[in-house]
Design an enzyme around this catalytic site. Sequence first.
Site, PDB file in Angstrom:
ATOM      1  CD  GLU A   1      -2.798  -1.235   2.433  1.00 56.24           C
ATOM      2  OE1 GLU A   1      -3.909  -1.762   2.299  1.00 56.24           O
ATOM      3  OE2 GLU A   1      -2.388  -0.805   3.519  1.00 56.24           O
TER       4      GLU A   1
ATOM      5  CB  CYS B   1       3.511  -0.782  13.795  1.00 58.33           C
ATOM      6  SG  CYS B   1       3.454  -0.552  12.011  1.00 58.33           S
TER       7      CYS B   1
ATOM      8  CD  GLU C   1      13.899   0.798   9.271  1.00 51.93           C
ATOM      9  OE1 GLU C   1      12.948   1.239   9.937  1.00 51.93           O
ATOM     10  OE2 GLU C   1      14.825   1.527   8.859  1.00 51.93           O
TER      11      GLU C   1
ATOM     12  CB  SER D   1      10.260   5.485  14.672  1.00 52.18           C
ATOM     13  OG  SER D   1       9.733   5.813  13.412  1.00 52.18           O
TER      14      SER D   1
ATOM     15  CG  ASN E   1      -2.932   7.012  13.540  1.00 52.41           C
ATOM     16  OD1 ASN E   1      -3.629   7.980  13.829  1.00 52.41           O
ATOM     17  ND2 ASN E   1      -1.793   7.143  12.875  1.00 52.41           N
TER      18      ASN E   1
ATOM     19  CB  CYS F   1       1.578   6.650  11.156  1.00 50.20           C
ATOM     20  SG  CYS F   1       2.427   7.977  10.360  1.00 50.20           S
TER      21      CYS F   1
HETATM   22  N1  SAH Z   1       9.883   1.586   9.615  1.00 50.44           N
HETATM   23  C1  SAH Z   1       9.959   3.011   9.528  1.00 50.44           C
HETATM   24  C2  SAH Z   1       8.893   3.652   8.654  1.00 50.44           C
HETATM   25  C3  SAH Z   1       7.467   3.134   8.755  1.00 50.44           C
HETATM   26  S1  SAH Z   1       6.530   3.534  10.199  1.00 50.44           S
HETATM   27  C4  SAH Z   1       9.969   3.625  10.913  1.00 50.44           C
HETATM   28  O1  SAH Z   1       9.890   2.881  11.873  1.00 50.44           O
HETATM   29  O2  SAH Z   1      10.109   4.831  11.033  1.00 50.44           O
HETATM   30  C5  SAH Z   1       6.168   5.241  10.053  1.00 50.44           C
HETATM   31  C6  SAH Z   1       5.832   5.890  11.389  1.00 50.44           C
HETATM   32  O3  SAH Z   1       4.567   5.431  11.879  1.00 50.44           O
HETATM   33  C7  SAH Z   1       6.822   5.574  12.481  1.00 50.44           C
HETATM   34  O4  SAH Z   1       7.202   6.735  13.178  1.00 50.44           O
HETATM   35  C8  SAH Z   1       6.036   4.662  13.414  1.00 50.44           C
HETATM   36  O5  SAH Z   1       6.501   4.747  14.720  1.00 50.44           O
HETATM   37  C9  SAH Z   1       4.650   5.221  13.265  1.00 50.44           C
HETATM   38  N2  SAH Z   1       3.566   4.334  13.698  1.00 50.44           N
HETATM   39  C10 SAH Z   1       3.535   2.992  13.658  1.00 50.44           C
HETATM   40  N3  SAH Z   1       2.348   2.533  14.113  1.00 50.44           N
HETATM   41  C11 SAH Z   1       1.607   3.608  14.443  1.00 50.44           C
HETATM   42  C12 SAH Z   1       0.294   3.794  14.938  1.00 50.44           C
HETATM   43  N4  SAH Z   1      -0.513   2.761  15.161  1.00 50.44           N
HETATM   44  N5  SAH Z   1      -0.135   5.053  15.161  1.00 50.44           N
HETATM   45  C13 SAH Z   1       0.661   6.115  14.873  1.00 50.44           C
HETATM   46  N6  SAH Z   1       1.897   5.999  14.371  1.00 50.44           N
HETATM   47  C14 SAH Z   1       2.374   4.762  14.160  1.00 50.44           C
END
Ligand code: SAH
Length: 350
Positions: free
Chosen positions: A100, A128, A168, A222, A298, A341
């Site tokens: 996606e 996540c 990642e 993150s 989220n 996210c």
């Molecule tokens: N793997 C990378 C990029 C993808 S995640 C990383 O870890 O940065 C992108 C962002 O979404 C990250 O900052 C992660 O912490 C955040 N994220 C993951 N799950 C989430 C959720 N349920 N609600 C809000 N942000 C979330």
Amino acid sequence: MSHHSLRRSSTTDSLAGHTPDRLSRILPLDTSYRSSQVFSWIHRGAASFDEMTNIPKTLRTTLAGTGIPMYSSRVTGTQADPQDGSVKFSLELSDGAVIESVLLSDGKGRKTACLSSQAGCAMGCTFCRTAAMGLKRSLSPSEIAEQFMHIRKMAADTSHIVFMGMGEPLANLESVKQAVEVFHHPESYAMSHRRMTISTCGIPSGIRSLAREGPPVRLALSLITAREPLRESLMPAAGKFPLKEIKEALADHQARHRQRITLEYVLLKGINDTPEDIKALARFASGLQVLVNLIPWNPAAELPFTEPAKNDTAAFAKRIMNAGLNCVTRYGKGRGINGACGQLAAQSAR
Ligand code: SAH
């Protein structure tokens, strides 16, 4: 010509995602001028060689005759969020894997493409949704570049890219770097490096590679929390890297590229919202130039976390600022379509 077919099976999945230089090694293109033309058509989303009207017909026929597909993905669905205008794209890859991508629009009309770097993810972050898929595989440069091409076909004014979709990016760094080179190229989108952001859970070797070799894209970490044991329990794979080592890599990046680094802080109610978290965050950030991006979690029904209330989020943001740090709160765009996210989790078609 046999070397062309050899190269095809070993290194080429499709023509998208290759710079003109690489294209000239895959296709019988004898001038860099022609390679640039073909490159430009492909990244504007041409459907066939026949559309490439500034290329002589005989050459078009030869190119089509190689049988190398121009693209390796197709859009199987789009879903628009009625609340905020974000659009989630579902893409099917040639092996049936599904990924996606999301087109995000902010209130000021800025459009950002949120791209995936892997199908699924191996990092296992507990908050996540993508983590639950596990890692299917890393994406090729073509599969990354095509996500942006599809989005630009819908919204030609998409001006920014964030690698914040599935996966990642620093675990697939070579492909991500190659896609960035394509996006930056003057014959495709000529996108400035400063308009692209790689978001990472914090892999020091990858951060150092970006620091030393570039490309000079923006960096987001993150962080989630700077309390190390808590971080390791929330982020089992990423938490293995000592924060000290991550910070050193960030400092190295900052020293070379002189850009503010974003610290993403997903706020989990009752978990990383304590005064100790503020203290640890301030300690981690000291000596770095950062912007804290506070993201209220989220929700995903199957995950054992609670979304913080709006006023709790605002209060936490205030405490971050009182600790002397810059902070903006990012309310999840695309939540209405599970496109925000941490909400991307496609089912594989096969
Ligand atoms: N793997 C990378 C990029 C993808 S995640 C990383 O870890 O940065 C992108 C962002 O979404 C990250 O900052 C992660 O912490 C955040 N994220 C993951 N799950 C989430 C959720 N349920 N609600 C809000 N942000 C979330």
